[in-house]
Write an enzyme that holds these catalytic residues in place. Structure first.
Site, PDB file in Angstrom:
ATOM      1  N   GLU A 137      -7.435   4.977   7.407  1.00  0.00           N
ATOM      2  CA  GLU A 137      -7.182   6.384   7.026  1.00  0.00           C
ATOM      3  C   GLU A 137      -8.367   6.951   6.245  1.00  0.00           C
ATOM      4  O   GLU A 137      -8.671   8.138   6.344  1.00  0.00           O
ATOM      5  CB  GLU A 137      -5.869   6.469   6.225  1.00  0.00           C
ATOM      6  N   GLY A 171       1.682   2.441  11.103  1.00  0.00           N
ATOM      7  CA  GLY A 171       2.697   3.494  11.060  1.00  0.00           C
ATOM      8  C   GLY A 171       3.312   3.842  12.407  1.00  0.00           C
ATOM      9  O   GLY A 171       3.977   4.864  12.541  1.00  0.00           O
ATOM     10  N   HIS A 190      -9.967   1.220   4.564  1.00  0.00           N
ATOM     11  CA  HIS A 190      -8.733   1.494   5.310  1.00  0.00           C
ATOM     12  C   HIS A 190      -9.022   2.517   6.419  1.00  0.00           C
ATOM     13  O   HIS A 190      -9.827   3.434   6.230  1.00  0.00           O
ATOM     14  CB  HIS A 190      -7.656   2.032   4.360  1.00  0.00           C
ATOM     15  N   GLU A 248      -6.046  -4.775  10.443  1.00  0.00           N
ATOM     16  CA  GLU A 248      -5.074  -3.723  10.703  1.00  0.00           C
ATOM     17  C   GLU A 248      -5.487  -2.946  11.953  1.00  0.00           C
ATOM     18  O   GLU A 248      -6.295  -2.000  11.863  1.00  0.00           O
ATOM     19  CB  GLU A 248      -5.031  -2.742   9.522  1.00  0.00           C
ATOM     20  N   LYS A 250       0.135   4.209  -0.468  1.00  0.00           N
ATOM     21  CA  LYS A 250      -0.569   5.413   0.035  1.00  0.00           C
ATOM     22  C   LYS A 250      -0.283   6.597  -0.895  1.00  0.00           C
ATOM     23  O   LYS A 250      -0.118   6.387  -2.098  1.00  0.00           O
ATOM     24  CB  LYS A 250      -0.170   5.680   1.491  1.00  0.00           C
ATOM     25  N   SER A 267       2.595  -1.795  10.607  1.00  0.00           N
ATOM     26  CA  SER A 267       4.023  -1.816  10.965  1.00  0.00           C
ATOM     27  C   SER A 267       4.738  -3.120  10.610  1.00  0.00           C
ATOM     28  O   SER A 267       5.652  -3.533  11.312  1.00  0.00           O
ATOM     29  CB  SER A 267       4.203  -1.492  12.456  1.00  0.00           C
ATOM     30  N   ASN A 287       0.867  -1.181   0.000  1.00  0.00           N
ATOM     31  CA  ASN A 287       0.000   0.000   0.000  1.00  0.00           C
ATOM     32  C   ASN A 287       0.905   1.233   0.000  1.00  0.00           C
ATOM     33  O   ASN A 287       1.410   1.636   1.046  1.00  0.00           O
ATOM     34  CB  ASN A 287      -0.891  -0.027   1.261  1.00  0.00           C
TER      35      ASN A 287
HETATM   36  P1  PGA Z   1       2.230   0.587   7.824  1.00  0.00           P
HETATM   37  O1  PGA Z   1       0.832   0.787   7.074  1.00  0.00           O
HETATM   38  O2  PGA Z   1       2.820  -0.702   7.295  1.00  0.00           O
HETATM   39  O3  PGA Z   1       3.044   1.786   7.437  1.00  0.00           O
HETATM   40  O4  PGA Z   1       1.959   0.517   9.261  1.00  0.00           O
HETATM   41  C1  PGA Z   1       0.000  -0.300   6.836  1.00  0.00           C
HETATM   42  C2  PGA Z   1      -1.291   0.191   6.230  1.00  0.00           C
HETATM   43  O5  PGA Z   1      -1.749   1.286   6.588  1.00  0.00           O
HETATM   44  O6  PGA Z   1      -1.890  -0.491   5.394  1.00  0.00           O
END
Ligand code: PGA
Length: 244
Positions: free
Chosen positions: A98, A170, A96, A164, A12, A207, A10
């Site tokens: 976000e 993150g 997601h 997740e 982003k 992460s 991903n």
């Molecule tokens: P991350 O993000 O690996 O940076 O924690 C995962 C995600 O948001 O899908």
């Protein structure tokens, strides 16, 4: 490892054209050596046709990070499933955290997105996860259940779920493997029993990097990973993709 693992990058809202091209070319080099992984790259929308052309004849597949829930119409700034499909996307990440947070997407909206994605024969990668407060209050299974209940139709032949936890995205924090497996078991049973979906492809996200990847992916109950930050770094991806 005999099981094929699904690795979803991903990206982003990262990478420009030059950076994306460099990363994809480096990933293609890795890919040619290994086969026990299905790698799906999800770039931001303007990069999708560009990256699609770069991966022709390679085993990498392409996915989108979102789509609108209507076929077309007056939705300024949104992207339709029709063009996502035409851009050769076989997958769409949906729900997601976000999107839930910054775009106020509810389970009801996400359900409509899941429906339109499936109607175009594209595979949704449905993200679910609890906040740190819900985890601390031990209400996480309740929250996950609500997300599963509302976001998924019944009687699909299969569904990809990315678990997740919001507090792991993150942050460098990850749940213990037993905690991930508890959720995997819960999701699987719920979807089999209440949604009559026999096949659950269970991904973990939050992460994931080359340090914790082995422990997570080595487990036969975990079918793959959704990777954000580490998916932008070729050194990380090399370790991850060659492990599978
Ligand atoms: P991350 O993000 O690996 O940076 O924690 C995962 C995600 O948001 O899908």
């Amino acid at each position: 490892m005999s099981q094929v693992k699904l690795i979803v990058s991903n990206w982003k809202m990262n990478l420009n054209f030059v950076e994306a091209k460099k990363l994809i070319q480096q990933i293609i080099q890795i890919k040619s050596e290994k086969s026990k992984v299905k790698h799906i790259v999800c770039p931001q929308f303007l990069l999708i046709p560009f990256v699609s052309n770069l991966i022709i004849n390679n085993k990498i597949e392409i996915g989108a990070q979102d789509c609108h829930f209507k076929k077309k119409g007056a939705f300024t700034g949104d992207n339709s499933i029709e063009l996502i499909k035409k851009s050769k996307c076989k997958y769409v990440i949906v729900g997601h955290s976000e999107r839930r947070e910054y775009h106020k997407e509810t389970n009801e909206i996400i359900r409509q997105k899941v429906d339109i994605i499936i109607s175009e024969r594209i595979k949704p990668i449905l993200c679910i996860g609890e906040s740190v407060n819900h985890r601390k209050a031990r209400k996480y299974l309740q929250v996950l259940k609500e997300q599963l209940k509302k976001c998924i139709p019944e009687k699909l032949s299969e569904i990809i779920i990315a678990y997740e936890p919001i507090w792991a995205i993150g942050t460098g924090l990850t749940p213990r493997i037993e905690e991930i497996l508890e959720v995997q078991y819960f999701i699987k049973n719920f979807l089999i029993e209440y949604k009559k979906i026999p096949k659950i492809i269970f991904l973990y996200g939050g992460s994931v990097d080359s340090n914790n990847f082995n422990k997570i992916i080595n487990n036969s109950h975990i079918d793959g990973a959704l990777i954000g930050g580490a998916s932008l770094k070729i050194k990380e991806m090399k370790k991850i993709l060659t492990f599978c």
